[in-house]
Design a protein around this motif. Structure first.
Motif, PDB file in Angstrom:
ATOM      1  N   ILE A 237       0.862  -1.186   0.000  1.00 15.75           N
ATOM      2  CA  ILE A 237       0.000   0.000   0.000  1.00 15.75           C
ATOM      3  C   ILE A 237       0.896   1.233   0.000  1.00 15.75           C
ATOM      4  O   ILE A 237       1.775   1.375   0.856  1.00 15.75           O
ATOM      5  N   LEU A 238       0.690   2.109  -0.973  1.00 17.97           N
ATOM      6  CA  LEU A 238       1.597   3.221  -1.215  1.00 17.97           C
ATOM      7  C   LEU A 238       1.036   4.563  -0.770  1.00 17.97           C
ATOM      8  O   LEU A 238      -0.099   4.915  -1.102  1.00 17.97           O
ATOM      9  N   LEU A 239       1.878   5.322  -0.038  1.00 17.54           N
ATOM     10  CA  LEU A 239       1.562   6.685   0.377  1.00 17.54           C
ATOM     11  C   LEU A 239       2.698   7.603  -0.069  1.00 17.54           C
ATOM     12  O   LEU A 239       3.801   7.146  -0.355  1.00 17.54           O
ATOM     13  N   GLY A 240       2.439   8.906  -0.079  1.00 19.46           N
ATOM     14  CA  GLY A 240       3.489   9.879  -0.370  1.00 19.46           C
ATOM     15  C   GLY A 240       3.419  10.415  -1.788  1.00 19.46           C
ATOM     16  O   GLY A 240       2.834   9.812  -2.688  1.00 19.46           O
ATOM     17  N   GLY A 241       4.065  11.570  -1.977  1.00 22.47           N
ATOM     18  CA  GLY A 241       3.969  12.296  -3.239  1.00 22.47           C
ATOM     19  C   GLY A 241       4.493  11.545  -4.449  1.00 22.47           C
ATOM     20  O   GLY A 241       3.881  11.560  -5.522  1.00 22.47           O
ATOM     21  N   ALA A 242       5.653  10.888  -4.303  1.00 26.30           N
ATOM     22  CA  ALA A 242       6.218  10.143  -5.447  1.00 26.30           C
ATOM     23  C   ALA A 242       5.286   9.018  -5.869  1.00 26.30           C
ATOM     24  O   ALA A 242       5.091   8.765  -7.058  1.00 26.30           O
ATOM     25  N   ASN A 243       4.688   8.369  -4.882  1.00 23.04           N
ATOM     26  CA  ASN A 243       3.786   7.263  -5.191  1.00 23.04           C
ATOM     27  C   ASN A 243       2.470   7.750  -5.789  1.00 23.04           C
ATOM     28  O   ASN A 243       1.879   7.075  -6.632  1.00 23.04           O
TER      29      ASN A 243
END
Length: 314
Positions: free
Chosen positions: A207-213
């Motif tokens: 599960i991906l969080l953050g701006g790049a993701n």
């Protein structure tokens, strides 16, 4: 029903965000206002671990603007949090004092474990159907990893690399050599291999969080690879093979070419390669079949906690 209006200022290593939220007694909340600016606070820290004057000035200007915007809202409390860049800075206290002088808010410096814990709370409250996974939050100067099973966290870990410091250390901003990517991957892979939970979480989704993701999700959506009839990125999924394909394509481009890439914000063109290396290496080391995108993380985890504290005695 009782309600409370609050503001959260979230100062990351790459960007500063502010939200105004109405917390409700029934456990829900309503977003009233949201703003985000890239500040690159961690820019130039390098091995000295000193926040540099230019990024500090840039950040103080943004925070002062945020504080002025809050005069339009009747907020009962302002919560300020900050993460990896300030957490590791040797001139941390001087910076925090300057922030307080500028806006009258004391920033709470989250430990890596606290940041990971809030990520976990934010995901758990917004993706209830995902019973087991590994959460990855990629920031400017750190990544947080949280493996969980049956909604119980197995670990809450922070590692000291992210989109900005990886880009600077391995020269990943413009034209990129295969050797530099390989060197960065070796470091990340080695750091992952040291984590005791890696071998117990093989084949788990990430599960991906953050701006790049988020940028990864937008680029995949523009290619028609992540169309699941949803109105937002939250809950979208992408196969691990597609993640590899996106990375392979953009790593062949120079910065100018990436600036015109569909789905990618122009000001992320110099940190998108480094920003995707943490997920790329995690899906490889876990043999993950897919990634799932979450738009809920630290701030939503903090909101969840605040609601529990505010209304638990109702």
């Amino acid at each position: 029903m009782r309600e409370k209006t609050i503001a959260i200022i979230d100062l990351g290593s790459n960007s500063a965000r502010m939200v105004v939220e109405k917390l409700k007694e029934d456990g829900t909340y309503q977003e009233i206002f949201r703003v985000k600016e890239d500040t690159r606070l961690s820019q130039g820290m390098g091995d000295s671990l000193m926040l540099q004057e230019e990024p500090i000035q840039r950040t103080l200007r943004v925070l002062t603007d945020y504080r002025e915007r809050l005069t339009k809202f009747s907020v009962e409390a302002i919560y300020g949090i900050t993460t990896a860049a300030v957490r590791t800075a040797k001139n941390q206290q001087d910076f925090l004092d300057r922030v307080y002088q500028a806006i009258g808010v004391r920033l709470r410096v989250l430990t890596g474990e606290e940041e990971a814990h809030y990520d976990f709370l934010g995901v758990l409250s917004s993706l209830p159907d995902e019973q087991s996974a590994v959460i990855l939050d990629t920031g400017g100067a750190s990544v947080e990893l949280i493996p969980y099973h049956q909604k119980m966290a197995e670990a809450e870990v922070s590692l000291p690399f992210g989109a900005v410091n990886l880009s600077e250390k391995y020269h990943l901003a413009d034209v990129i050599s295969e050797k530099d990517i390989k060197n960065a991957c070796q470091q990340i892979h080695a750091d992952y291999e040291k984590l005791p939970f890696i071998k117990d979480n093989q084949d788990q989704p990430v599960i991906l969080l953050g701006g790049a993701n988020r940028s990864l999700a937008k680029m995949a959506e523009k290619k028609g690879w992540a169309k699941q009839h949803q109105t937002s990125l939250h809950g979208l999924f992408l196969s691990a093979d597609r993640v590899e394909q996106v990375f392979s394509e953009i790593s062949q481009m120079n910065r100018k070419e990436r600036e015109h890439l569909a789905g990618l914000e122009k000001n992320r063109a110099d940190i998108i390669i480094s920003g995707l290396l943490p997920v790329l290496n995690l899906i490889r080391v876990l043999h993950s079949p897919k990634v799932i995108f979450s738009e809920s993380g630290v701030r939503e985890g903090l909101i969840f906690e605040l609601i529990q504290k505010e209304f638990s005695h109702s």
